[in-house]
Design an enzyme around this catalytic site. Structure first.
Site, PDB file in Angstrom:
ATOM      1  N   ASP A  15      67.828  45.583  54.741  1.00  0.00           N
ATOM      2  CA  ASP A  15      68.218  44.230  55.101  1.00  0.00           C
ATOM      3  C   ASP A  15      69.015  43.527  54.000  1.00  0.00           C
ATOM      4  O   ASP A  15      69.014  42.314  53.916  1.00  0.00           O
ATOM      5  CB  ASP A  15      66.951  43.432  55.420  1.00  0.00           C
ATOM      6  CG  ASP A  15      67.243  42.142  56.148  1.00  0.00           C
ATOM      7  OD1 ASP A  15      68.249  42.085  56.869  1.00  0.00           O
ATOM      8  OD2 ASP A  15      66.471  41.189  55.977  1.00  0.00           O
ATOM      9  N   GLU A  72      73.325  38.036  45.010  1.00  0.00           N
ATOM     10  CA  GLU A  72      73.502  36.753  44.329  1.00  0.00           C
ATOM     11  C   GLU A  72      73.793  37.005  42.856  1.00  0.00           C
ATOM     12  O   GLU A  72      73.278  37.956  42.268  1.00  0.00           O
ATOM     13  CB  GLU A  72      72.234  35.899  44.446  1.00  0.00           C
ATOM     14  CG  GLU A  72      71.767  35.621  45.846  1.00  0.00           C
ATOM     15  CD  GLU A  72      72.530  34.522  46.538  1.00  0.00           C
ATOM     16  OE1 GLU A  72      73.181  33.726  45.848  1.00  0.00           O
ATOM     17  OE2 GLU A  72      72.471  34.458  47.769  1.00  0.00           O
ATOM     18  N   ASP A 126      65.447  38.548  48.519  1.00  0.00           N
ATOM     19  CA  ASP A 126      65.280  38.924  49.915  1.00  0.00           C
ATOM     20  C   ASP A 126      64.943  40.401  50.084  1.00  0.00           C
ATOM     21  O   ASP A 126      65.741  41.183  50.572  1.00  0.00           O
ATOM     22  CB  ASP A 126      66.526  38.561  50.733  1.00  0.00           C
ATOM     23  CG  ASP A 126      66.308  38.790  52.226  1.00  0.00           C
ATOM     24  OD1 ASP A 126      65.143  38.907  52.643  1.00  0.00           O
ATOM     25  OD2 ASP A 126      67.291  38.859  52.964  1.00  0.00           O
TER      26      ASP A 126
END
Length: 191
Positions: A67, A72, A87
């Protein structure tokens, strides 16, 4: 706990390592065998961004995180930044299925940090198996008194996937006869 924008930003779309957004759809790195030409394009042309992304792909493969759609970074540091591994919510979902497409950045770019490779090789040795190290680490978590955080099958999957990563590196080394073409030497003075 991250600072508000513009301190951080998502990595550019189409970066090596972008995961498919939906089942049945291929990421750009899966469709284009020459995708690693991005390493000549900013921000991949300087610094460690490319090997950082490959490290993230290896981590995602080991924990079966399918996923990861972007990454970032801290914008303030420009290309001298680091990737934030946010995440990981879908990690350790299915222990019985490995998703080889997650390793596409490693397989296509054939680059890996020397420190990463040495650590992975160490974790493949019987006395330092990744599954054992992970189980020992998790044993100190208070939640293990309620239920194990990872099943034995998930732990075994870590060792199996680690073997697949090392096999991918061996294939890269066979394709590229000069070691420095595959191994990014981020450790000096230990030869």
């Amino acid at each position: 706990m991250l600072p508000d924008p513009p301190w951080h930003r998502a990595g550019p779309g189409g970066a090596p390592g972008d995961a498919p957004i939906a089942a049945g759809k291929l990421a750009q790195c899966e469709k284009d065998p020459d995708y690693c030409a991005n390493e000549e394009t900013p921000p991949y042309d300087k610094g460690t961004r490319l090997v950082d992304l490959i490290n993230m792909a290896i981590l995602d493969f080991l924990m079966s995180n399918m996923d990861r759609h972007h990454y970032e970074t801290f914008e303030k540091f420009g290309n001298n930044t680091f990737l934030l591994h946010l995440d990981n919510g879908r990690a350790f979902g299915r222990h019985s299925r490995d998703e080889p497409s997650i390793l596409a950045p490693l397989q296509q770019c054939c680059r890996i940090r020397r420190s990463t490779l040495l650590r992975l090789r160490l974790l493949s040795l019987p006395q330092f198996r990744l599954s054992d190290v992970m189980q020992e680490s998790l044993s100190s978590d208070r939640l293990t008194t309620v239920a194990p955080l990872l099943s034995r099958a998930h732990l075994a999957a870590l060792d199996r996937r680690l073997g697949a990563v090392l096999q991918a590196v061996r294939r890269c080394q066979e394709q590229h006869h000069r070691s420095n073409e595959v191994i990014y030497n981020d450790i000096t003075g230990y030869d």
